[in-house]
Structure formats: structure tokens, C-alpha cells
Design a protein around this motif. Structure first.
Motif, PDB file in Angstrom:
ATOM      1  N   SER A  71       0.654  -1.312  -0.057  1.00  0.00           N
ATOM      2  CA  SER A  71       0.076   0.109  -0.072  1.00  0.00           C
ATOM      3  C   SER A  71       0.618   1.283  -0.001  1.00  0.00           C
ATOM      4  CB  SER A  71      -0.932   0.002   1.205  1.00  0.00           C
ATOM      5  OG  SER A  71      -0.266  -0.096   2.146  1.00  0.00           O
ATOM      6  N   GLN A  72       2.316   1.202   0.492  1.00  0.00           N
ATOM      7  CA  GLN A  72       2.818   2.383   0.491  1.00  0.00           C
ATOM      8  C   GLN A  72       3.900   2.408  -0.710  1.00  0.00           C
ATOM      9  OE1 GLN A  72       2.464   4.619   3.405  1.00  0.00           O
ATOM     10  NE2 GLN A  72       0.708   3.309   3.716  1.00  0.00           N
ATOM     11  N   TRP A  73       3.954   1.591  -1.689  1.00  0.00           N
ATOM     12  CA  TRP A  73       4.635   1.613  -2.707  1.00  0.00           C
ATOM     13  C   TRP A  73       4.164   2.355  -3.795  1.00  0.00           C
ATOM     14  CZ3 TRP A  73       7.462  -3.416  -3.916  1.00  0.00           C
ATOM     15  CH2 TRP A  73       8.123  -4.156  -3.008  1.00  0.00           C
ATOM     16  N   TYR A  74       4.645   3.785  -3.875  1.00  0.00           N
ATOM     17  CA  TYR A  74       4.359   4.553  -4.892  1.00  0.00           C
ATOM     18  C   TYR A  74       5.394   5.748  -4.711  1.00  0.00           C
ATOM     19  CZ  TYR A  74       2.677   7.855  -1.243  1.00  0.00           C
ATOM     20  OH  TYR A  74       2.525   8.463  -0.149  1.00  0.00           O
ATOM     21  N   ILE A  75       5.685   6.313  -5.966  1.00  0.00           N
ATOM     22  CA  ILE A  75       6.682   7.511  -6.276  1.00  0.00           C
ATOM     23  C   ILE A  75       5.842   8.642  -5.859  1.00  0.00           C
ATOM     24  CG2 ILE A  75       8.173   8.505  -7.937  1.00  0.00           C
ATOM     25  CD1 ILE A  75       9.027   5.716  -7.252  1.00  0.00           C
ATOM     26  N   GLY A  76       4.839   9.163  -6.588  1.00  0.00           N
ATOM     27  CA  GLY A  76       4.073  10.306  -6.070  1.00  0.00           C
ATOM     28  C   GLY A  76       4.849  11.722  -6.272  1.00  0.00           C
ATOM     29  N   SER A  77       6.234  11.853  -6.831  1.00  0.00           N
ATOM     30  CA  SER A  77       6.701  13.131  -6.830  1.00  0.00           C
ATOM     31  C   SER A  77       7.806  13.108  -7.783  1.00  0.00           C
ATOM     32  CB  SER A  77       7.196  13.538  -5.378  1.00  0.00           C
ATOM     33  OG  SER A  77       8.132  14.450  -5.364  1.00  0.00           O
TER      34      SER A  77
ATOM     35  N   ASN B  11      14.455  25.690   6.227  1.00  0.00           N
ATOM     36  CA  ASN B  11      15.359  25.747   6.912  1.00  0.00           C
ATOM     37  C   ASN B  11      16.651  24.914   6.933  1.00  0.00           C
ATOM     38  OD1 ASN B  11      13.277  27.378   8.428  1.00  0.00           O
ATOM     39  ND2 ASN B  11      12.476  25.478   8.825  1.00  0.00           N
ATOM     40  N   SER B  12      17.274  24.935   5.607  1.00  0.00           N
ATOM     41  CA  SER B  12      18.476  24.470   5.335  1.00  0.00           C
ATOM     42  C   SER B  12      18.536  22.920   5.525  1.00  0.00           C
ATOM     43  CB  SER B  12      19.502  25.136   5.913  1.00  0.00           C
ATOM     44  OG  SER B  12      19.985  26.531   5.784  1.00  0.00           O
ATOM     45  N   SER B  13      17.282  22.235   5.438  1.00  0.00           N
ATOM     46  CA  SER B  13      17.159  20.889   5.646  1.00  0.00           C
ATOM     47  C   SER B  13      15.889  20.228   4.816  1.00  0.00           C
ATOM     48  CB  SER B  13      16.916  20.387   7.193  1.00  0.00           C
ATOM     49  OG  SER B  13      17.009  19.099   7.446  1.00  0.00           O
ATOM     50  N   TRP B  14      15.654  19.048   4.986  1.00  0.00           N
ATOM     51  CA  TRP B  14      14.640  18.473   4.151  1.00  0.00           C
ATOM     52  C   TRP B  14      13.393  18.243   4.964  1.00  0.00           C
ATOM     53  CZ3 TRP B  14      18.222  14.261   1.553  1.00  0.00           C
ATOM     54  CH2 TRP B  14      19.235  15.129   0.850  1.00  0.00           C
ATOM     55  N   GLN B  15      12.127  17.941   4.475  1.00  0.00           N
ATOM     56  CA  GLN B  15      11.034  17.523   5.078  1.00  0.00           C
ATOM     57  C   GLN B  15      10.387  16.839   4.164  1.00  0.00           C
ATOM     58  OE1 GLN B  15      11.249  21.204   4.882  1.00  0.00           O
ATOM     59  NE2 GLN B  15      12.589  20.951   6.545  1.00  0.00           N
ATOM     60  N   GLY B  16      10.110  15.623   4.349  1.00  0.00           N
ATOM     61  CA  GLY B  16       9.112  14.653   3.627  1.00  0.00           C
ATOM     62  C   GLY B  16       8.881  13.381   4.083  1.00  0.00           C
ATOM     63  N   ARG B  17       8.793  12.222   3.232  1.00  0.00           N
ATOM     64  CA  ARG B  17       8.381  10.948   4.069  1.00  0.00           C
ATOM     65  C   ARG B  17       9.237   9.895   3.239  1.00  0.00           C
ATOM     66  NH1 ARG B  17       2.294  10.640   1.698  1.00  0.00           N
ATOM     67  NH2 ARG B  17       2.784  12.602   0.983  1.00  0.00           N
ATOM     68  N   ILE B  18       9.415   9.041   4.062  1.00  0.00           N
ATOM     69  CA  ILE B  18      10.419   7.785   3.737  1.00  0.00           C
ATOM     70  C   ILE B  18       9.644   6.500   3.738  1.00  0.00           C
ATOM     71  CG2 ILE B  18      11.586   7.747   5.821  1.00  0.00           C
ATOM     72  CD1 ILE B  18      13.944   6.794   4.272  1.00  0.00           C
ATOM     73  N   THR B  19       9.688   5.501   2.784  1.00  0.00           N
ATOM     74  CA  THR B  19       8.974   4.229   3.121  1.00  0.00           C
ATOM     75  C   THR B  19       9.965   3.243   3.008  1.00  0.00           C
ATOM     76  OG1 THR B  19       7.002   5.036   1.766  1.00  0.00           O
ATOM     77  CG2 THR B  19       7.444   2.720   1.828  1.00  0.00           C
ATOM     78  N   TRP B  20       9.910   2.309   3.944  1.00  0.00           N
ATOM     79  CA  TRP B  20      10.670   1.350   4.135  1.00  0.00           C
ATOM     80  C   TRP B  20      10.026   0.130   3.443  1.00  0.00           C
ATOM     81  CZ3 TRP B  20      12.067  -1.536   9.392  1.00  0.00           C
ATOM     82  CH2 TRP B  20      13.032  -2.552   9.095  1.00  0.00           C
ATOM     83  N   MET B  21      10.446  -0.207   1.998  1.00  0.00           N
ATOM     84  CA  MET B  21       9.652  -1.187   1.200  1.00  0.00           C
ATOM     85  C   MET B  21       9.575  -2.419   1.525  1.00  0.00           C
ATOM     86  SD  MET B  21      10.737   0.436  -2.682  1.00  0.00           S
ATOM     87  CE  MET B  21       9.951  -1.006  -3.556  1.00  0.00           C
ATOM     88  N   ASP B  22      10.542  -2.947   2.234  1.00  0.00           N
ATOM     89  CA  ASP B  22      10.629  -4.330   2.714  1.00  0.00           C
ATOM     90  C   ASP B  22       9.662  -4.595   3.777  1.00  0.00           C
ATOM     91  OD1 ASP B  22      13.195  -4.898   1.297  1.00  0.00           O
ATOM     92  OD2 ASP B  22      14.005  -3.308   2.594  1.00  0.00           O
TER      93      ASP B  22
ATOM     94  N   ASP C 128       7.003  -2.300   4.130  1.00  0.00           N
ATOM     95  CA  ASP C 128       5.750  -1.458   3.667  1.00  0.00           C
ATOM     96  C   ASP C 128       5.371  -0.482   4.772  1.00  0.00           C
ATOM     97  OD1 ASP C 128       3.810  -0.658   1.676  1.00  0.00           O
ATOM     98  OD2 ASP C 128       2.231  -2.074   2.792  1.00  0.00           O
ATOM     99  N   LYS C 129       6.398   0.356   5.328  1.00  0.00           N
ATOM    100  CA  LYS C 129       6.092   1.238   6.436  1.00  0.00           C
ATOM    101  C   LYS C 129       6.439   2.514   5.776  1.00  0.00           C
ATOM    102  CE  LYS C 129       6.533  -1.920  10.374  1.00  0.00           C
ATOM    103  NZ  LYS C 129       7.316  -2.107  11.451  1.00  0.00           N
TER     104      LYS C 129
END
Length: 162
Positions: free
Chosen positions: A4-10, A111-122, A124-125
Motif C-alpha cells: 500500500s505504501q509503494w508509490y513514487i508520487g513526486s 530551514n536548510s534541511s529536508w522535510q518529507g516521507r520515507i517508505t521502507w519497502m521491505d 511497507d511502512k
């Protein structure tokens, strides 16, 4: 396995494939839609430099602060990335590391950093991160979990349960 979390989206999403972890170092590859050739990485720091160069090359996400340097512009291997996609989302999601695979979606560079999300495919989190440090700690804790070296550490963590 549910995916369910496996998508590129960007347009800025990448797939990080980790093949080996040796102490604080890693060996792996980064894939993005604008080049069929992998960016090879041998450290967590190199992941940051390669991704920053990639985001600058595609102009997304746009940074809210400018780089300061005494050396002039630093050329990154990923600067050759064009704006035309050459790999489909399905091809990107088909790449996997021997130790772990992560989809990194940086949504903001504030703020000189990144914000986003990360999916651990193995597993699915998916977890949101507020900084580059949090993103790297999430990758590191996932790799420690896989290799059985997970110790109780403070900082960001993956949700429990499968």
C-alpha cells in the motif's frame, strides 16, 4: 505482502537500495526517474550530497535558502540529470537492495534541511521526517533491525507492527 505504501508520487522521489552496511558506512545505489544509471553511494554523507545535487538539478523541491560556499559551485554526478523522465514508476519500484530498499520523497527544502516521507519497502511502512538527520536515522535504524543490531536509541522510529 501488501504494498500500500509503494508509490513514487513526486518528481523528486528516489529509490535508495542498500546492499551492505559496515559499521557507520553503507554501500548502495540511488535511482531516480531522470537517469537509468544508478548513483553509487558508499556513505550516509554521500547520500545527502548526491540527493541535494539531484534536487538542485531538477529544481524541485525549491530550497528556501541559498548555498554558501568558498569554493564556487560543486559539481555533482547527478547534475547530468535532465528534466525528461526516462524510467517509469514501475521500473523504479522494481529496484531493490540486498539489505534494504527505501522510497524517499522530499517534499520541502526549508530551514536548510529536508522535510518529507520515507517508505521502507521491505516492511511497507512510511514515516514522515522533519530533517535530513531524521531521514538518515530512519534508514540506519531499519538497517540495524534487519541485521539484528537494533539497540534502544532515541530519535525517529518506524511504527510497530506489520
Amino acid at each position: 505482502m501488501e504494498r500500500s505504501q509503494w508509490y513514487i508520487g513526486s518528481p523528486a522521489a528516489v529509490v535508495l537500495c542498500v546492499d551492505e552496511k559496515t559499521g557507520p558506512g553503507i554501500r548502495g545505489r540511488i535511482y531516480h526517474a531522470y537517469d537509468r544509471e544508478a548513483l553509487r553511494v558508499v556513505s550516509m554523507e554521500q547520500i545527502l550530497f548526491e540527493l541535494e545535487g539531484f534536487y538542485d538539478a531538477i529544481g524541485f523541491p525549491h530550497p528556501t535558502t541559498n548555498d554558501r560556499t568558498f569554493q564556487g559551485e560543486i559539481q555533482h554526478k547527478s547534475r547530468r540529470a535532465g528534466r525528461e523522465k526516462v524510467m517509469s514508476d514501475e521500473e523504479l519500484l522494481g529496484r531493490h537492495g540486498e539489505l534494504g530498499t527505501f522510497i524517499i520523497r522530499v517534499q520541502h527544502r526549508q530551514n536548510s534541511s529536508w522535510q518529507g516521507r520515507i517508505t521502507w519497502m521491505d516492511r511497507d511502512k512510511t514515516v514522515y521526517f522533519r530533517s535530513m538527520w531524521e531521514m538518515l536515522k530512519l534508514v540506519d535504524s531499519a538497517l540495524d533491525t534487519v541485521s539484528g543490531q537494533n539497540e534502544d536509541m532515541e530519535g525517529p522510529s518506524w511504527p510497530d507492527g506489520d
